[in-house]
Design an enzyme around this catalytic site. Structure first.
Site, PDB file in Angstrom:
ATOM      1  N   TYR A 292      -6.437   5.677   4.503  1.00  0.00           N
ATOM      2  CA  TYR A 292      -6.572   4.655   3.472  1.00  0.00           C
ATOM      3  C   TYR A 292      -5.773   3.394   3.839  1.00  0.00           C
ATOM      4  O   TYR A 292      -6.300   2.273   3.802  1.00  0.00           O
ATOM      5  CB  TYR A 292      -6.098   5.209   2.116  1.00  0.00           C
ATOM      6  CG  TYR A 292      -5.934   4.132   1.090  1.00  0.00           C
ATOM      7  CD1 TYR A 292      -7.040   3.593   0.444  1.00  0.00           C
ATOM      8  CD2 TYR A 292      -4.677   3.598   0.807  1.00  0.00           C
ATOM      9  CE1 TYR A 292      -6.904   2.566  -0.463  1.00  0.00           C
ATOM     10  CE2 TYR A 292      -4.530   2.567  -0.094  1.00  0.00           C
ATOM     11  CZ  TYR A 292      -5.647   2.057  -0.730  1.00  0.00           C
ATOM     12  OH  TYR A 292      -5.504   1.028  -1.606  1.00  0.00           O
TER      13      TYR A 292
ATOM     14  N   GLU B 147       0.820  -1.214   0.000  1.00  0.00           N
ATOM     15  CA  GLU B 147       0.000   0.000   0.000  1.00  0.00           C
ATOM     16  C   GLU B 147       0.851   1.260   0.000  1.00  0.00           C
ATOM     17  O   GLU B 147       0.522   2.235  -0.658  1.00  0.00           O
ATOM     18  CB  GLU B 147      -0.968   0.015   1.202  1.00  0.00           C
ATOM     19  CG  GLU B 147      -2.037  -1.072   1.156  1.00  0.00           C
ATOM     20  CD  GLU B 147      -2.938  -0.983  -0.071  1.00  0.00           C
ATOM     21  OE1 GLU B 147      -2.980   0.063  -0.736  1.00  0.00           O
ATOM     22  OE2 GLU B 147      -3.586  -1.997  -0.401  1.00  0.00           O
TER      23      GLU B 147
ATOM     24  N   ASP C  38      -9.273   5.414  -1.859  1.00  0.00           N
ATOM     25  CA  ASP C  38      -8.201   6.081  -2.606  1.00  0.00           C
ATOM     26  C   ASP C  38      -8.811   6.706  -3.864  1.00  0.00           C
ATOM     27  O   ASP C  38     -10.039   6.810  -3.984  1.00  0.00           O
ATOM     28  CB  ASP C  38      -7.076   5.087  -2.949  1.00  0.00           C
ATOM     29  CG  ASP C  38      -7.526   4.020  -3.932  1.00  0.00           C
ATOM     30  OD1 ASP C  38      -8.742   3.937  -4.242  1.00  0.00           O
ATOM     31  OD2 ASP C  38      -6.668   3.258  -4.416  1.00  0.00           O
TER      32      ASP C  38
END
Ligand code: SF4
Length: 350
Positions: free
Chosen positions: A118, A35, A136
Site C-alpha cells: 500500500y 502513510e 487499504d
C-alpha cells in the site's frame, strides 16, 4: 464500467478532497511519514501530530541522525512503535544507499523496512505517477461495494480480486490523484456504517448501492473480541527517584520505558504477580505496601487493567532480565513512555 467510476471520482475529488497537512505534496518523505502514521492511528490524532513530527524531522537525513530513543520519543502516544523503528531504519538505508532520498520505483520502495504494497503504491503513484493502485481498508470497502465483490476480503481470494479490480479501474493519467480520491471517498462518503450513497459521485454505476444492500460489503471475517488481562505494576521509589524498566527486544513497545511488573497468571493474586514479575524483571525482592489505584488501557488486540501498587525493596542481590533506570519526574518527560504507563504515572503523582 471503469469510465463510469474514474471520471466522476476524479471530478468529485478535485472539488471535495480533504484538507490534510500532507495533501498536495509530492515530497516522498512527507508522503511516507503520512502513510506510515495513518496506519493504525486516527486522522484526528494525525492532524495534530504530523506537523510536529515533520517539524522535528523535516528530511530523511534528520531522522537518520536521531537516536532510536529520540525517534521513539517523537512517536510517543501514536502506538505501534515498530513503525517508527522501521521508518528510522529506512532513513538510515536511504542515507547510505540512495543519497538521502527515497527510491522512486514501487519495486525498490517495497524492499525498504516498513514499506508494504500500500505505502509503496501510494508514494510511487502520488510522487512519481507510477501506475499502481494503493489498496487499504477504505479502498477495499469502496471497490467491494462498487463491484459487489462476493469473495471474502479477509482471505487471499478476496484480496486478489480487489487488487485486480483496483488496478483495472486505476486512472492511468492521474494514478496519484485517483488513489487519493478513492481513499477520500471511502473515508468521507463510502463509510463503514451508513454510507452516503445519495451524495456519492459513482452511485449511478455502483452495484452495491443498486442492489439495495451496500453495507453487506466488504464480506470479511468477524473480529474476535479483544481479551482483557490484569497487569500488576509498582511504584518503587528511592532517594526521590522512581524505578522504570525498558521493554525488551522483540516485544510490543520494544525500547520504551515502563513501571516494573507484568501479567497476572492463573492461580495467583494480583499482589503475588507484582512480587514475582518484579523479581524476574529486576532481581529485586519487594514488599507490596498498598494499592494506589487502577487504570485501563486498550490496544487494538488487547485490553489491560493496570493495577498500581506502592512497593519497597527488601533486597536487591541479583540482576533481572530488564534494563533499569532510576529517574526523577522531570527526566521521565525526556524518555519514551507508553500511554498505559503515562496513565499509571498520573495516579502515582496524585
Ligand atoms: Fe459506496 Fe454508496 Fe458510493 Fe457505492 S454508492 S461507492 S456503496 S457510497
Amino acid at each position: 464500467m471503469e469510465t463510469r467510476f474514474k471520471k466522476p471520482l476524479l471530478d468529485w475529488y478535485r472539488k471535495n478532497s480533504r484538507k490534510l497537512p500532507f495533501r498536495g505534496s509530492k515530497n516522498p518523505w512527507k508522503i511516507l511519514v503520512s502513510e506510515i502514521m495513518l496506519q493504525q492511528t486516527t486522522m484526528e490524532t494525525i492532524l495534530n501530530r504530523y506537523p510536529l513530527f515533520i517539524k522535528q524531522f523535516p528530511t530523511i537525513s534528520s531522522l537518520a541522525k536521531a537516536t532510536e530513543q529520540e525517534a521513539l520519543k517523537a512517536w510517543e502516544g501514536l502506538g505501534y512503535y515498530r513503525r517508527i523503528k522501521n521508518l528510522r531504519n529506512t532513513a538510515l538505508i536511504c542515507c547510505k544507499k540512495f543519497n538521502g532520498k527515497l527510491p522512486k520505483k514501487y519495486s525498490e520502495l517495497i524492499l525498504l523496512p516498513g514499506i508494504g504494497e500500500y505505502t509503496a503504491a501510494a508514494i510511487s503513484s502520488i510522487c512519481h505517477n507510477e501506475k499502481k493502485a494503493a489498496i487499504d481498508g477504505n479502498v477495499t470497502r469502496v471497490i467491494s461495494r462498487f463491484f459487489s465483490v462476493e469473495e471474502n476480503v479477509s482471505k487471499s481470494i478476496g484480496v486478489k480480486k480487489i487488487k485486480k479490480l483496483a488496478n483495472k479501474i486505476l486512472n492511468s493519467e492521474s494514478p496519484g490523484d485517483h488513489n487519493q480520491a478513492i481513499m477520500d471517498l471511502g473515508s468521507m462518503v463510502c463509510t463503514p456504517k451508513n454510507p452516503k450513497c445519495l451524495s456519492c459521485p459513482v452511485s449511478k454505476s455502483c452495484s452495491g448501492f443498486n442492489s439495495g444492500d451496500a453495507t453487506k460489503y466488504p464480506i470479511k471475517n468477524k473480529k474476535n473480541k479483544s481479551p482483557e488481562v490484569d497487569v500488576a505494576i509498582a511504584s518503587i521509589k528511592e532517594n526521590g527517584k522512581i524505578l522504570l524498566v525498558q521493554r525488551p527486544a522483540g516485544t510490543m513497545l520494544e525500547g520504551l520505558w515502563e513501571l516494573p511488573g507484568g501479567k497476572v497468571e492463573k492461580n495467583e493474586s494480583i499482589k503475588e504477580a507484582c512480587v514475582r514479575e518484579i523479581k524476574e524483571e529486576t532481581g529485586m525482592s519487594i514488599r507490596v505496601d498498598r494499592k494506589m489505584g487502577m487504570v485501563k488501557h486498550a490496544y487494538t488486540h488487547l485490553k489491560v487493567r493496570l493495577h498500581i501498587f506502592e512497593a519497597s525493596i527488601k533486597d536487591h542481590k541479583k540482576n533481572g532480565s530488564r534494563r533499569l533506570i532510576w529517574t526523577n519526574v522531570n527526566e521521565i518527560e525526556t524518555l519514551p513512555i507508553p500511554t498505559g504507563t503515562k496513565k499509571a504515572l498520573s495516579i502515582i503523582r496524585k
